[in-house]
Motif scaffolding. Sequence first.
Motif, short mmCIF file in Angstrom:
data_model
loop_
_atom_site.label_atom_id
_atom_site.label_comp_id
_atom_site.label_asym_id
_atom_site.label_seq_id
_atom_site.Cartn_x
_atom_site.Cartn_y
_atom_site.Cartn_z
N PHE A 1 31.43 -0.74 -7.12
CA PHE A 1 32.57 -1.21 -7.91
C PHE A 1 32.84 -0.35 -9.14
O PHE A 1 32.05 0.50 -9.52
N SER B 1 15.86 4.88 -0.87
CA SER B 1 17.24 4.63 -1.30
C SER B 1 17.45 5.17 -2.71
O SER B 1 18.47 5.80 -3.00
N GLU C 1 15.83 7.49 -4.06
CA GLU C 1 15.77 8.95 -4.01
C GLU C 1 17.11 9.51 -3.57
O GLU C 1 17.63 10.46 -4.14
N ARG C 2 17.68 8.90 -2.56
CA ARG C 2 18.99 9.36 -2.10
C ARG C 2 20.04 9.24 -3.17
O ARG C 2 20.97 10.04 -3.23
N ALA C 3 19.91 8.19 -3.98
CA ALA C 3 20.88 7.99 -5.04
C ALA C 3 20.55 8.85 -6.25
O ALA C 3 21.22 8.77 -7.27
N GLY C 4 19.50 9.66 -6.13
CA GLY C 4 19.16 10.59 -7.22
C GLY C 4 18.66 9.88 -8.46
O GLY C 4 18.83 10.35 -9.58
N LEU C 5 18.05 8.73 -8.27
CA LEU C 5 17.66 7.95 -9.44
C LEU C 5 16.14 7.85 -9.56
O LEU C 5 15.61 7.48 -10.60
N ILE C 6 15.43 8.25 -8.49
CA ILE C 6 14.02 7.93 -8.41
C ILE C 6 13.21 8.48 -9.58
O ILE C 6 12.37 7.79 -10.14
N ARG D 1 21.59 0.55 -4.10
CA ARG D 1 21.60 -0.79 -3.54
C ARG D 1 22.46 -0.83 -2.28
O ARG D 1 22.11 -1.46 -1.28
N ILE E 1 23.20 1.83 -0.39
CA ILE E 1 22.59 2.69 0.64
C ILE E 1 21.44 1.99 1.35
O ILE E 1 21.21 2.18 2.55
N LYS F 1 27.24 13.65 -12.19
CA LYS F 1 26.11 13.33 -11.30
C LYS F 1 26.58 12.51 -10.10
O LYS F 1 26.15 12.75 -8.98
N GLU G 1 28.48 14.67 -7.62
CA GLU G 1 27.56 15.47 -6.82
C GLU G 1 26.95 14.62 -5.71
O GLU G 1 26.85 15.03 -4.56
N LEU G 2 26.58 13.42 -6.12
CA LEU G 2 25.96 12.48 -5.18
C LEU G 2 26.91 12.16 -4.03
O LEU G 2 26.51 12.15 -2.87
N GLU H 1 26.93 14.83 -1.51
CA GLU H 1 25.73 14.85 -0.66
C GLU H 1 25.75 13.72 0.36
O GLU H 1 25.31 13.89 1.51
N GLU I 1 27.11 13.68 4.18
CA GLU I 1 26.36 14.10 5.35
C GLU I 1 26.02 12.92 6.26
O GLU I 1 26.06 13.03 7.48
#
Lengths: 459, 439, 296
Positions: free
Chosen positions: C135, C172, C174-179, C205, C207, C230, C233-234, C237, C240
Amino acid sequence: MLSSLLLTLLLLSSAGYYLGRNRAFRVAGDHIRNLHSLPSFYGSYTALWCGLPALIVVAVWAMLQPGVILELVVAGLPPELRELPPDRLGLVLNDIQNLVSGNIVSSAPDPAILAAAEHYRNLQLTGHVCLWIVALLLATAGIAYGWRAISPKLRARNQVERVVTLLLIASSTVAIFTTVGIVLSVLFESIRFFHKVPLTDFLLGLQWSPQTALRADQIGSSGAFGVVPLFAGTLLISGIAMLVAVPIGLMSALYLSEYATPKLRAIAKPMLEILAGIPTVVYGFFAALTVAPLIRDTGAALGLQVASESALAAGLVMGIMIIPFVSSLSDDVINAVPQSMRDGSYALGATKSETIKRVLLPAALPGIVGSILLAVSRAIGETMIVVMAAGLSANLTANPLQAVTTVTVQIVTLLTGDQEFDSAKTLAAFALGLLLFIVTLILNIIALHVVRKYREQYE
Amino acid sequence: MNKLDDSAALPPTASRDIKTIVNAGLKRRHAAERRFRGYGLTAISLGLAFVVLMFANIIGKGYPAFWQTYIQVPVTFDPTVIDPDGRRDPKALENADYAALVRAGLRGLFPQVEGRRELRSLYGLISNNAPLTLRAQVLADPTLIGASQEIWLLASATVDTLIKGNIDRTLDESLRPVKDNELGWIDQLHASGKIQRKFNTILFSNGDSREPEQAGIRGALMGSFYTLLITLLLSFPIGVATAVYLEEFAPKNRWTDLIEVNINNLAAVPSIVFGLLGLAVFINFFGLPRSAPLVGGLVLSLMTLPVIIIAGRAALTSVPPSIREAALGMGASKLQMVGHHVLPLAMPGMLTGSIIGMARALGESAPLLMIGMVAFIVDVPRGITDPATVLPVQIYLWADLPERAFVERTSAAIMVLLGFMVLMNGLAIVLRKRFERRW
Amino acid sequence: MNTMTIEARVPLDGALNPNAREVPLSSTQITDYDHRQTVGKITVDNPKMLCREVNVYYSEKHALRQVSLDIGANEVIAFIGPSGCGKSTFLRCLNRMNDTIASCRITGQIQLDGDNIYDKNIDVVQLRARVGMVFQKPNPFPKSIYENVAYGPRIHGMVNGKAELDELVQASLERAGLIKEVEKRMDEPGTSLSGGQQQRLCIARAIAVNPEVILMDEPCSALDPIATAKIEELIDELRENYTLVIVTHSMQQAARVSQRTAYFHLGDLIEIGETDQIFTNPKHKLTEDYITGRFG
């Protein structure tokens, strides 16, 4: 008497208003712009000078007069009456006052008392006449002063506004004085009570039988003033009430705000709120005459021994009373949870009930807890339902089918009927009131704090 | 920013087809959904059922009280009884024995009845205020003396209860309040049309009474009126002034914080505690009269104040600041701005809040018990210092009395009270609808 | 028209969808402002979602008229247009979020992999698990970071046991680049993160349920430029593995992240085409006016 004086003062003040306004027009000369304030402010200025000092004097006078007159009457009594012990003297004075107000006194009155009554009446008359004279003089003097003071330079608006602001401030302190009044009135009497009954006996005692001796040598003269059974009873009934009100109130609020069509909501919400508008005495009547017999008969049919003033009946009906309280408070709380929370959950594929149970309720929990605490405080302080439907005997039991009594019931029982104001029995009511006040105050403060913190979170 | 690499691939369970995974749980989840919905619906229905049940119960019980049974008795205004010296002296007429006329009339209806006990129960059919009714008629029209008239006299409560079908005739005589002989007389009167039910005006014209058939709510209504008058006169101006001060003038400091906390807490203090305050301060300290509407009004105004203040503040905050800025921009003083612009705009909201507060005060009874407004008072109060009771307390008093006729009257009084409540709340709603403004 | 400026700003790196065809109307320019037929090619070769003649009404208001377009698999498609143009409304039709609005009525067809999502047999719960949404304002639940991500898998019963769930949450995030940012503070409330982190949490959440399509409703409008970069960029990615639909009021953002762009105006889909074509050579006068900043 007093009202006609007040009316006269009001008339004088309005006269002062017109005089002042006319004077303002006159001193302004040709240009009304010469005046510092609008003419009506000069009028109000004069009216205030007329009314306020006189009103203050009247108020103080009216408060002091009965006391002063009483002193004078006592001073004028023959010495054998004057030297009576205080409580006997009080009875005599009571007789005198009854004579003055034209009530019938039981026995044929003593000539000394008759004379005193006459004295009383004369003093009263003199007092009233003096008051009239003083008040009228003050009012006229006020008008004269205000009228003379009016000049184009007089900052009438500022002065009038200052007075009005002071009145506003005074009004806002009434709330403080009310609280102070409550605290002092219950505290003083409670302290007197605790001189007679030790605090520990009161708080920890398991027996409640508020009997006091009529004669000092009476058997069983000292009653028991242990508050534990009363609180147990209060909690039992409130607990039953919450068991009814919380699930029904909460679920209705959830249903109405999350599921119901606008049409159903428009009908059901006000219908439920009707319950909040019904006077508690009506609930009491319903509990005592319909619900209690119903429960007793059902119990009897099932072979259970149910008291006709069972805690269950009072608790059930009290629960019904509290439903709208819980539901409207929870409704506010639930609606304060932002829509974006719901959207976030729905967008992940959650069903409505999953969203409610896993997102909405955890988010709204503090607010709901606050509402429930407010409802509990309300249940503890509720009086009429329990007075009419709960019992008088202080049983220490957790059985909802038995009769229990509550703090409020005991306050009412101890204070209705003619009681001497000094007996431990009457004072006990104030000690109970103090306890009730403290408990509900703590609950309210916690609840209001929790709810406010919760609101701020989403603002 | 981390680049996507193999380690970030989702675990096997998650990368399985989402469609099948979700499908597997759907049935169970929808069942849970339906259950939850059912709970909600049940809760609402229960709540609404309580409303309906209570109203049905009270209306069912109270509705008959609006009718009252009368018995037609032939009364001869015998001059030898009421005016033996024939001078029509009002004083003599006032003190004459009208009860004898009633007794004679009843004996005339049932000449066969004999014996003291039998006669006593016969006389018991008529309410004991019948002599007063006759006296009033004679004093109003002395020409009645010597005449004979069929007069409808108020029946006793037992007769009324029987006529309304609330006494089980099949019970054994000893368990019944109406004995067999009385039943016979009543049936006979009924058959000859000498018993009628008329609209119960007594309920609205009399004060309280020990006799249910003579008891009315007028005293309580007047008591409520005076009490509410005091409440309104005190709480409205003070409440509005406080709201205006707190919302428009008060600086934000500890003192005003204290006032605010105070008001919020007062709104939640149990009503009975206010009663204790009234007893200790107004009655014992200031020496105001017990049982008086004056004290009741004082106590209730303290209770109503928070309601009015809170509603008033809400009404004031709903007036947009642009109005204030416009007034100040024109050179108005702060007080003029409030008096000329803000207050008139907020007034409908304040009135609505006050009416709701007054409705609540009308239904309040617990604090009034504390200040002695529970006394048995027959006279209708004529001022704010006369002893009085109020409608809800009258209900409380009557609810305690065992007679069936009082149960009926209690319910009727409740209906009247609820009627006033509906009226006041309706007025508030109309006011809100009529003057509601969306900014 | 200053197409030069725009061309200079658009980073064309050749990553456009190779399957997109030439725009047929390349030669003609529509200058009639009242022309409301969609200009450009609405179809793609490997569609994930098909929308045909979608109309949305709010009570009496006709909010969206006859919108037809395809959403290709593994593409990022951007919806642009001035506010109130219907782009968000259309987005919310794609996972039936409009169902929550009582007065909303929808006609037409929207297919996901060939199933009409408004069909009676389609379960909205399942649909939303397949079509996730992010949202405008980050809306983490008032729970811990871990619980936020675990919410979807939990309600759908996607995992067996704690270990699997841990793994899924980790992946998840990691994919969101937050890990890296939250590894040490999984138990802290989601609301304790910064705005940009919160938005990436919301993406994580979404993903975690492993959806097929992710809808994003102005996901960067509440964020600062660095956080926005950021997220953009995400998005690039995520293409894919997912199909992404993004509504944005920033033309630059649309140009940066999307392969196709649709321009909405007052409830109509005015023009659709490959992003570089829309931004360099719009066919409709309204589109041109909008991207050159005459209004918006």
